[in-house]
Design a protein around this motif. Structure first.
Motif, PDB file in Angstrom:
ATOM      1  N   ASP A   1      31.283  22.271-111.336  1.00  0.00           N
ATOM      2  CA  ASP A   1      31.536  22.373-109.904  1.00  0.00           C
ATOM      3  C   ASP A   1      32.624  21.392-109.483  1.00  0.00           C
ATOM      4  N   ALA A   2      33.271  21.686-108.377  1.00  0.00           N
ATOM      5  CA  ALA A   2      34.273  20.761-107.839  1.00  0.00           C
ATOM      6  C   ALA A   2      33.610  19.407-107.620  1.00  0.00           C
ATOM      7  N   GLY A   3      34.281  18.371-107.997  1.00  0.00           N
ATOM      8  CA  GLY A   3      33.727  17.034-107.839  1.00  0.00           C
ATOM      9  C   GLY A   3      32.970  16.537-109.056  1.00  0.00           C
ATOM     10  N   THR A   4      32.734  17.406-110.033  1.00  0.00           N
ATOM     11  CA  THR A   4      32.081  16.990-111.276  1.00  0.00           C
ATOM     12  C   THR A   4      33.161  16.545-112.250  1.00  0.00           C
ATOM     13  N   SER A   5      33.043  15.332-112.729  1.00  0.00           N
ATOM     14  CA  SER A   5      34.041  14.813-113.667  1.00  0.00           C
ATOM     15  C   SER A   5      33.504  14.848-115.093  1.00  0.00           C
TER      16      SER A   5
ATOM     17  N   ASP B   1      30.629  12.569-115.666  1.00  0.00           N
ATOM     18  CA  ASP B   1      29.335  13.049-115.173  1.00  0.00           C
ATOM     19  C   ASP B   1      28.586  13.817-116.262  1.00  0.00           C
TER      20      ASP B   1
END
Length: 95
Positions: free
Chosen positions: A60-64, A67
């Motif tokens: 998902d957007a924001g998952t690096s 993470d």
């Protein structure tokens, strides 16, 4: 020329591994349906024939990467029976 000093053998080994996949699984059918809304025609069979891929995982957007790497590293440490301070090297890879 031979050496009179004996050095102990050095080696490395993999003692634990870990992996983590993003939760979102996108099948070829999902992808084909999404592309159809944009006027692109494709199918599961067409994609599999050319790539061998049936599904993929998307973060998902924001998952690096970190993470996903942290739980994978914890699994690898547990498998190896080690604590972080006992590590010499971490190998990290993504696809």
């Amino acid at each position: 020329m031979t050496s009179t000093h004996s050095t102990p053998p050095r080696f490395s080994r993999i003692t634990g591994t870990g992996s983590m996949l993003p939760a979102r699984r996108l099948t070829n059918a999902d992808l084909a349906a999404d592309l159809a809304t944009r006027g692109v025609e494709t199918s599961d069979g067409w994609i599999v024939e050319r790539t061998g891929i049936r599904a993929r995982r998307w973060a998902d957007a924001g998952t690096s990467c970190s993470d996903l790497a942290l739980p994978a590293a914890r699994t690898a440490l547990e498998q190896a029976g080690l604590t972080p301070d006992q590590l010499d090297l971490i190998i990290f890879a993504t696809t």
